[in-house]
Design an enzyme around this catalytic site. Structure first.
Site, PDB file in Angstrom:
ATOM      1  N   ARG A 138      53.918  79.163  36.379  1.00  0.00           N
ATOM      2  CA  ARG A 138      54.164  78.454  37.626  1.00  0.00           C
ATOM      3  C   ARG A 138      54.336  76.948  37.398  1.00  0.00           C
ATOM      4  O   ARG A 138      55.325  76.354  37.836  1.00  0.00           O
ATOM      5  CB  ARG A 138      52.998  78.681  38.598  1.00  0.00           C
ATOM      6  CG  ARG A 138      52.751  80.114  39.023  1.00  0.00           C
ATOM      7  CD  ARG A 138      53.914  80.695  39.800  1.00  0.00           C
ATOM      8  NE  ARG A 138      54.202  79.949  41.011  1.00  0.00           N
ATOM      9  CZ  ARG A 138      55.405  79.921  41.605  1.00  0.00           C
ATOM     10  NH1 ARG A 138      56.421  80.573  41.066  1.00  0.00           N
ATOM     11  NH2 ARG A 138      55.593  79.242  42.705  1.00  0.00           N
ATOM     12  N   THR A 258      47.901  70.627  31.053  1.00  0.00           N
ATOM     13  CA  THR A 258      47.936  70.750  32.512  1.00  0.00           C
ATOM     14  C   THR A 258      46.751  71.577  32.995  1.00  0.00           C
ATOM     15  O   THR A 258      46.893  72.540  33.754  1.00  0.00           O
ATOM     16  CB  THR A 258      49.258  71.372  32.996  1.00  0.00           C
ATOM     17  OG1 THR A 258      49.383  72.691  32.441  1.00  0.00           O
ATOM     18  CG2 THR A 258      50.442  70.534  32.569  1.00  0.00           C
ATOM     19  N   CYS A 289      44.614  70.417  39.622  1.00  0.00           N
ATOM     20  CA  CYS A 289      45.283  70.052  40.872  1.00  0.00           C
ATOM     21  C   CYS A 289      44.270  69.530  41.884  1.00  0.00           C
ATOM     22  O   CYS A 289      44.530  68.553  42.602  1.00  0.00           O
ATOM     23  CB  CYS A 289      46.040  71.253  41.437  1.00  0.00           C
ATOM     24  SG  CYS A 289      45.025  72.737  41.702  1.00  0.00           S
ATOM     25  N   THR A 290      43.086  70.150  41.921  1.00  0.00           N
ATOM     26  CA  THR A 290      42.069  69.725  42.882  1.00  0.00           C
ATOM     27  C   THR A 290      41.500  68.361  42.514  1.00  0.00           C
ATOM     28  O   THR A 290      41.254  67.514  43.387  1.00  0.00           O
ATOM     29  CB  THR A 290      40.947  70.773  42.969  1.00  0.00           C
ATOM     30  OG1 THR A 290      41.511  72.036  43.362  1.00  0.00           O
ATOM     31  CG2 THR A 290      39.885  70.364  43.965  1.00  0.00           C
ATOM     32  N   THR A 347      34.720  75.697  40.918  1.00  0.00           N
ATOM     33  CA  THR A 347      35.719  74.678  40.653  1.00  0.00           C
ATOM     34  C   THR A 347      35.116  73.634  39.726  1.00  0.00           C
ATOM     35  O   THR A 347      33.952  73.259  39.876  1.00  0.00           O
ATOM     36  CB  THR A 347      36.214  73.990  41.945  1.00  0.00           C
ATOM     37  OG1 THR A 347      37.113  72.927  41.592  1.00  0.00           O
ATOM     38  CG2 THR A 347      35.069  73.418  42.767  1.00  0.00           C
ATOM     39  N   ARG A 370      38.907  80.949  47.277  1.00  0.00           N
ATOM     40  CA  ARG A 370      40.319  81.343  47.176  1.00  0.00           C
ATOM     41  C   ARG A 370      40.686  82.155  48.423  1.00  0.00           C
ATOM     42  O   ARG A 370      39.942  83.034  48.845  1.00  0.00           O
ATOM     43  CB  ARG A 370      40.550  82.186  45.918  1.00  0.00           C
ATOM     44  CG  ARG A 370      40.298  81.446  44.601  1.00  0.00           C
ATOM     45  CD  ARG A 370      41.378  80.417  44.325  1.00  0.00           C
ATOM     46  NE  ARG A 370      41.140  79.705  43.078  1.00  0.00           N
ATOM     47  CZ  ARG A 370      41.673  80.038  41.905  1.00  0.00           C
ATOM     48  NH1 ARG A 370      42.448  81.104  41.811  1.00  0.00           N
ATOM     49  NH2 ARG A 370      41.419  79.326  40.832  1.00  0.00           N
TER      50      ARG A 370
END
Length: 481
Positions: A138, A258, A289-290, A347, A370
């Protein structure tokens, strides 16, 4: 003529002007490495409607829509200058010129405002920097789209290869198809062809070699003409320095992960701590990302109010790490069906804050749920502040941060009362403050932060890669003239 007729005529006039802006913007980008912005939003490769919508955004800053009739003269003035690689903001040019009382013409004012990018002051165009993607899931495919989009003159970042494990018959055709069409982010903007004989994908003229390998140590990138490249690891398989060092093969100079890095691997959030990257650092992480979603607004709040402690709860879209239907999974809950359940999970974003903001003394805790949406998440940031404030003050402060601060590329701000998650698919910001959901009570503030956990994060990754590659050019006008 009726009001409706007047509005339609005005729209057609602005459409025509926007159409005439496109070739000028494109030529500046291709021939001189100049990216034309409008209040920090790029106008390169944008449609007529996108250009007009960007001008409408100026209402958020100046209180009135900026017309293309106002910005076109500045764009024409730029084409007459001997410009070097740079980013030039038409919105800032128009705004500062309006406030200037010296009676300078548009051409005179523009030449003065961008003097740092002209003549003897201009930066020389750099040689293109090779980029390799290790993994093509992705994030890998979205980063590929961004790199191809930004190829421009060919003197910036150049995607040379992707490394994947062999997938059997027509592997490269299937991977090209996934790049071409995406169920969430839509069609690839351009053309893609495949040469199976040479294992090459050609996207908008960019020849991308597909290298098949099961382990980093088996690849010599110089065999493919790749030199001094930045390798972006999208697999997350190796996250410490020892593992990521396997990528430092012939042809590779730096490695960017990443995913959150472990041990002494620097976790970089562009806009917050990218300036701390040491020139000789070969391995770094773009965190998660968070982390990218919460660290910029957390820094903004700490700078203004001081943060004593905080908790972040992320309501996160499901990912490929989960199962479509109940099945075995090494994690206790992620084995349950992702599209059918809300799943409590962990997380690492809270612990990663300390790496990105080492001066922050507040304790930050975190947890995650989620949920059954394929993209766009929301982080609920609950903060105890060092002083009391009001909702109005925090509202206006965060709005101003999103519009004019050094964090304006990371933080967006929305006041729409009916906004929902799908509205933020394709957002290029790390996070978007939902003004309507903001809660403040004395020294307690609760921020609701939307983020496209795929595309917004990929934009942050590319910004870090641009920075370490030396192709993140200065923006003009830097200040009001």
């Amino acid at each position: 003529m009726t009001v409706n007729d007047d509005s339609f005529t005005n729209w057609k006039i602005r459409e025509e002007i926007a159409e005439s802006m496109i070739p000028l913007i494109g030529k500046l980008h291709r021939e001189r490495d100049v990216t034309v912005l409008l209040h920090s939003r790029s106008l390169v490769n944008k449609s007529v409607v996108s250009i007009l919508k960007s001008h409408r955004f100026a209402r958020q800053i100046d209180g009135a829509e900026l017309s293309v009739t106002e910005t076109m003269p500045f764009l024409e003035a730029l084409t007459a200058l001997d410009l070097g690689p740079s980013q030039i903001d038409l919105g800032m040019l128009a705004t500062t010129h309006k406030a200037d009382d010296r009676g300078l013409s548009v051409a005179e004012f523009t030449a003065e405002a961008v003097a740092g990018a002209t003549g003897a002051n201009k930066i020389e165009r750099r040689e293109p920097r090779d980029v390799v993607l290790y993994g093509f899931g992705r994030i890998g495919r979205l980063v590929a789209r961004l790199l191809i989009e930004k190829a421009g003159s060919g003197n910036g970042l150049r995607l040379r290869a992707i490394v994947v494990r062999g997938g059997g018959a027509q592997d490269i055709v299937k991977r090209a198809s996934l790049l071409r069409r995406d169920s969430i982010h839509g069609q690839f903007q351009g053309t893609i062809t495949v040469d199976e004989d040479t294992s090459t994908i050609v996207a908008n003229g960019n020849a991308i070699k597909v290298i098949y390998a099961d382990d980093p140590s088996s690849v010599d990138y110089t065999e493919y003409g790749i030199r001094d490249a930045i390798l972006i690891d999208n697999t997350g398989k190796w996250r410490d320095r020892e593992g990521l060092s396997k990528h430092l093969r012939p042809g590779i100079e730096k490695v960017v992960l990443t995913a959150p890095g472990k041990g002494d691997v620097p976790n970089i959030v562009h806009g917050v701590n990218h300036d701390t990257i040491k020139p000789d650092e070969q391995i770094l992480s773009c965190a998660s990302c968070t982390t990218n979603a919460i660290v910029p607004p957390l820094k903004a709040m700490d700078d203004e109010y001081g943060v004593l402690r905080g908790h972040v709860e992320t309501v996160h879209s499901f990912t490929n790490d989960q199962n479509l239907l109940d099945n075995y999974h090494k994690s206790e809950r992620r084995g349950r069906s992702a599209p059918l359940n809300m799943v409590i999970t962990e997380t690492g974003a809270a612990s990663a804050v300390a790496k990105a903001l080492p001066d922050l003394k507040a304790k930050i805790s975190g947890s995650s749920i989620r949920v059954p949406v394929p993209d766009v998440s929301i982080a609920i940031l609950n903060l105890q502040l060092a002083r009391e404030t009001t909702r109005e003050e925090v509202h206006d402060y965060l709005r101003e941060v999103s519009l004019t601060s050094p964090l304006k590329r990371q933080i967006d701000f929305i006041t729409a009362p009916d906004a929902v998650s799908s509205d933020f698919i394709g957002s290029r910001h790390a996070s978007i403050v939902d003004a309507g959901a903001l809660k403040v009570d004395g020294d307690n503030a609760i921020l609701y932060l939307w983020y496209d956990n795929e595309f917004g994060y990929s934009c942050q990754v590319v910004r870090v890669v641009q920075h370490v590659s030396g192709v993140e050019y200065p923006t003009y006008p830097a200040t009001a003239v």
